[in-house]
Each structure stands twice: as C-alpha cells, then as structure tokens.
Design a protein around this motif. Structure first.
Motif, PDB file in Angstrom:
ATOM      1  N   PRO A  54       0.806  -1.225   0.000  1.00  0.00           N
ATOM      2  CA  PRO A  54       0.000   0.000   0.000  1.00  0.00           C
ATOM      3  C   PRO A  54       0.839   1.276   0.000  1.00  0.00           C
ATOM      4  O   PRO A  54       0.469   2.267  -0.656  1.00  0.00           O
ATOM      5  CB  PRO A  54      -0.832  -0.115   1.283  1.00  0.00           C
ATOM      6  N   LYS A 108       0.719   4.188  -2.995  1.00  0.00           N
ATOM      7  CA  LYS A 108       0.316   5.571  -2.708  1.00  0.00           C
ATOM      8  C   LYS A 108       1.492   6.542  -2.662  1.00  0.00           C
ATOM      9  O   LYS A 108       1.332   7.693  -2.263  1.00  0.00           O
ATOM     10  CB  LYS A 108      -0.426   5.603  -1.361  1.00  0.00           C
ATOM     11  N   ASN A 164      -5.508  11.464  -7.972  1.00  0.00           N
ATOM     12  CA  ASN A 164      -6.752  10.695  -7.995  1.00  0.00           C
ATOM     13  C   ASN A 164      -6.518   9.282  -8.513  1.00  0.00           C
ATOM     14  O   ASN A 164      -7.129   8.316  -8.041  1.00  0.00           O
ATOM     15  CB  ASN A 164      -7.795  11.397  -8.856  1.00  0.00           C
ATOM     16  N   ASP A 212      -4.930   7.256  -5.715  1.00  0.00           N
ATOM     17  CA  ASP A 212      -5.940   6.931  -4.702  1.00  0.00           C
ATOM     18  C   ASP A 212      -6.865   5.816  -5.192  1.00  0.00           C
ATOM     19  O   ASP A 212      -7.176   4.868  -4.452  1.00  0.00           O
ATOM     20  CB  ASP A 212      -6.767   8.180  -4.364  1.00  0.00           C
ATOM     21  N   MET A 213      -7.307   5.918  -6.452  1.00  0.00           N
ATOM     22  CA  MET A 213      -8.195   4.906  -7.016  1.00  0.00           C
ATOM     23  C   MET A 213      -7.483   3.562  -7.088  1.00  0.00           C
ATOM     24  O   MET A 213      -8.077   2.510  -6.804  1.00  0.00           O
ATOM     25  CB  MET A 213      -8.654   5.331  -8.417  1.00  0.00           C
ATOM     26  N   ALA A 258      -4.886   2.451  -5.181  1.00  0.00           N
ATOM     27  CA  ALA A 258      -4.690   1.887  -3.845  1.00  0.00           C
ATOM     28  C   ALA A 258      -5.995   1.345  -3.276  1.00  0.00           C
ATOM     29  O   ALA A 258      -6.040   0.249  -2.693  1.00  0.00           O
ATOM     30  CB  ALA A 258      -4.098   2.931  -2.914  1.00  0.00           C
ATOM     31  N   ASN A 259      -7.089   2.105  -3.465  1.00  0.00           N
ATOM     32  CA  ASN A 259      -8.390   1.658  -2.942  1.00  0.00           C
ATOM     33  C   ASN A 259      -8.873   0.418  -3.690  1.00  0.00           C
ATOM     34  O   ASN A 259      -9.441  -0.503  -3.084  1.00  0.00           O
ATOM     35  CB  ASN A 259      -9.411   2.787  -3.073  1.00  0.00           C
ATOM     36  N   GLY A 260      -8.677   0.399  -5.008  1.00  0.00           N
ATOM     37  CA  GLY A 260      -9.128  -0.742  -5.800  1.00  0.00           C
ATOM     38  C   GLY A 260      -8.409  -2.028  -5.414  1.00  0.00           C
ATOM     39  O   GLY A 260      -9.028  -3.085  -5.306  1.00  0.00           O
ATOM     40  N   ALA A 317      -6.972  -2.636  -2.523  1.00  0.00           N
ATOM     41  CA  ALA A 317      -7.411  -2.984  -1.165  1.00  0.00           C
ATOM     42  C   ALA A 317      -8.770  -3.693  -1.190  1.00  0.00           C
ATOM     43  O   ALA A 317      -8.980  -4.677  -0.472  1.00  0.00           O
ATOM     44  CB  ALA A 317      -7.478  -1.725  -0.299  1.00  0.00           C
ATOM     45  N   ASN A 318      -9.667  -3.202  -2.019  1.00  0.00           N
ATOM     46  CA  ASN A 318     -11.006  -3.802  -2.101  1.00  0.00           C
ATOM     47  C   ASN A 318     -10.974  -5.188  -2.734  1.00  0.00           C
ATOM     48  O   ASN A 318     -11.873  -6.009  -2.497  1.00  0.00           O
ATOM     49  CB  ASN A 318     -11.944  -2.892  -2.901  1.00  0.00           C
TER      50      ASN A 318
END
Length: 417
Positions: A216, A220, A404, A407-408, A410-412, A414-415
């Motif tokens: 992560p 990021k 952006n 962020d997208m 890293a979040n993707g 993680a999900n």
C-alpha cells in the motif's frame, strides 16, 4: 473432485475429431493468435504435429490480448466441452492446475530435461510441486520501443536515454506531421507503457513492491504519482485517432512512417518481419529508457485438459513435445518475434533485436531484474491486475489527476484483497 473436473471427465469422450484429422487423431487448440505473424508462427507447431501424424483443429479467439479467448475457455469448461489444449498467459495456468483439470507432463519433462531448461522466473508459471502442467513455447519482452529508422534519421533523432528525452521528441515530430507515439485506446496497450514506467523510473525493486507485493505504501507513494505524471506527458505524444485502434495497426503506422515509435512487446517485431522490413535498416528496437534496465517478460504456454479419450491424450503429449522441441522453438520464435523459452536454445541466426533480447535476459537473470509483465498477468493475480488496467485505462483517456489515479489504484487493490 471439483464440479469443473467432473464436467471435463464426463464430456471427454464427446470431444469431436475433425474430418481432416490424420491417422493418429487430432487435437483442438484454443488460442488468441490471429495476426499475420502470429498465424505464421503457429504453423510451425501445426506442421510438427502433422509430421507426427496428428491433426490440428484450430479454435482462434482474438482480441483484448487474450482476454476473449480466456472467456471462451471458461464458457467451454462450464458447459463441459473443453478443448484439447489451451494457450495460457500468466497465473491462468496456475489457477487451472489448482482446479485439478490440466494434465501433468512431469514424466516427459524429467525424461527430456525440461525442468533444467527453464529459468526460475518462467518455471514458476508452468510448474508446481514437481508437476509440469504447461509447456512454454516462447518468451516475449514487453518493455521495448519500436521506431521507424527513416523518421529518426530525417529528423535528427537518436535513441533516447531517458523518458524525458523520449517525450521531448514530440514537438519536433508533430511539426513534421508525424505521430510521435502510436497506440490504441485499449487499456492493455496503455498499460504496457505504464508497466515500463513503474520500473524504468523507480527500479525493479519498486516494481516488485508495487505490482507484485501490492504494498500500500508503494501504491500511494510519490514515486507512483511520478509514474502517472509521466504517463500524462506520454499521452501528449499520441494522436486523437487512437480510439479503437488495434495494436497491429499501430505497428503498421510505425512501419510506414506515419508514426515514429510504439512502446510494445516484441510480437510487434513479428509484424515488421512479416512485412519484409529489417532491423537497423527500416526499423529500430531499443529497451524503454532507464538507468536501471529490466526485462519484463511474457511467456505463451500450452496446457492440456484431462481426458479419457486415447486419441486426444496422445495428441496432447505430441503437442507438449512439439512445443518444447528446441528446433520448433527456434523456428517459431524467429517468426513470432520472441526468443525461445528454453535458455539452452541458441539464438544464433536470429535477428539482431532477438539477439539483444537474449543478452538482456541473461543480464536481467543475473541482476535480479527479470520482471513478470503486469499487463499480461505475470505480476499479480487477475483480480489485482484488472484494477491496474482499469485505472490506467481511465487515466489515459480522461483528465484524471495523478493523485486521484493513485488513490483509485490503492483503494481498488485494497477492495480486491
């Protein structure tokens, strides 16, 4: 036994043999090779099977860099109608092997020294716990730049040493009416560039942290933001006609001088060679620029599905032997643009790009810079690779900011965990 395996075994005897099958039987092979050079290379394997008295039933499903063929395979398996063999990319073979539905050719591998013929980086995608479940025919390098030599000469351009130098060529080429960089808008074509940037700008270790380990902090980081910043600058080199453009069409733009460069795997070289062009005279090949060079690899391999049908089983073994035959690997790869998957097969007589690629591979193995290509599934499992593809593809065709995008991403990831 899994449901898929039960379906496979129940349908094995129903696999049809084509009318043109030769005396010893035939095998249906599902693959995604449809371009001129790809089909020509595949004929080398077909002819080897024919020499052994076996027929080849062709099931070609092109598009989306193999994704369409993979979907076709899943549909076939779900309906209990598997092909005799399938072209594998990345983790796909490993995952089907884990389902217990592909054949183990370890007896043939031990008998013929196949385990010792492959570098560890390749072996991890075709072997597991003593099994040899897929036979690799080639190794492509993904992080190449292909350039039109006349365009370079006419505009006083030389091989760039950095991405900044490559990007700086843009205005001069545009003034001359030449597209600086040819590509299409498919996410996988754009991701080829992204993969190169991750390693070229930040080094092989960062690449492993970000796209293999999915760290992560790496995803990021400022280093990843710099990757997207550079990708945005690369977007400025691409013409607005890139929407819907096939990769081979982009290659032809370079071949004809409509474009100066293409960042693409060395299957593009197969198209140059099929057109009768020569490296050093008509086109140039050089690794994407970096102070810490890497070799981002892809292998194409064939896996065979479990069957009780004797004719299909015999054909599967002949296909495995043909794929790993040193002379077949030499002939196939000289057409395809790649180099043999086997490191014990000489590239003497190959074109100069292939010779350079083999030399760079040896150096990368020694330097710890052999990297599985994320774009084609050799760095992360499919669910994570898809996140990268989605984000990179959206970023390239919109005005999304680098922050952006990070962020997208890293979040993707993680999900998807």
């Amino acid at each position: 036994m899994t449901k898929i395996k039960s379906l496979l075994m129940a349908s094995a005897l129903a696999l049809p043999l084509p009318a043109q099958a030769q005396d010893n039987g035939s095998i249906e092979v599902l693959h995604h090779w449809v371009s001129e050079s790809e089909v020509a290379a595949l004929n080398v394997i077909r002819e080897k099977l024919a020499d052994e008295g076996f027929g080849w039933e062709d099931s070609a499903v092109g598009g989306m860099s193999g994704a369409n063929a993979t979907q076709a395979l899943r549909t076939r398996l779900a309906s209990g109608n598997p092909p005799g063999a399938m072209q594998f990319l990345g983790y796909e073979g490993l995952n089907w092997n884990a389902e217990g539905v592909v054949r183990d050719f370890s007896d043939l591998a031990n008998e013929n020294g196949w385990f010792d013929a492959l570098p560890a980086e390749v072996a991890q995608f075709v072997t597991h716990d003593g099994q040899f479940f897929a036979t690799p025919i080639n190794m492509h390098r993904q992080n190449w730049v292909w350039a039109n030599k006349k365009v370079f000469d006419d505009n006083g351009l030389t091989v760039p040493g950095t991405w900044a130098e490559l990007i700086a060529m843009g205005p001069k080429l545009k003034d001359a009416g030449i597209v600086p960089l040819a590509t299409g808008d498919e996410a996988w074509q754009i991701q080829l560039i992204f993969d190169a940037l991750v390693s070229d700008l930040n080094g092989p270790d960062f690449y492993r942290r970000a796209v293999v380990d999915l760290d992560p902090e790496a995803l990021k980081s400022d280093e990843m933001i710099a990757v997207f910043d550079t990708l945005r600058a690369v977007r400025g080199l691409v013409d607005d006609g890139f929407v819907g453009r096939d990769w081979a069409v982009a290659t032809d733009m370079v071949a004809t001088g409509a474009a100066a460069m293409q960042v693409h795997g060395d299957w593009a070289k197969g198209e140059f060679l099929a057109a009768g062009l020569k490296e050093g005279e008509d086109f140039l090949c050089f690794a994407t620029p970096s102070a810490t060079p890497s070799f981002q690899f892809i292998i194409d391999s064939f896996g065979a599905f479990e069957t009780s049908d004797a004719a299909t089983s015999a054909a599967q073994e002949i296909l495995a032997k043909a794929t790993m035959d040193p002379e077949v690997q030499r002939a196939f790869n000289q057409i395809k643009g790649s180099i043999p998957a086997r490191t014990d097969v000489s590239v003497e007589g190959f074109d100069s790009c292939a010779v350079k690629g083999a030399k760079d591979r040896a150096a990368a193995i020694e330097n710890g810079a052999m990297l599985g290509a994320l774009t084609h599934g050799f760095a992360s499992q499919p669910q994570f690779a898809a996140v990268f593809g989605d984000v990179v593809g959206q970023f390239f065709v919109t005005d999304m900011s680098s922050q952006n995008a990070v962020d997208m991403l890293a979040n993707g990831v993680a999900n998807a965990m």
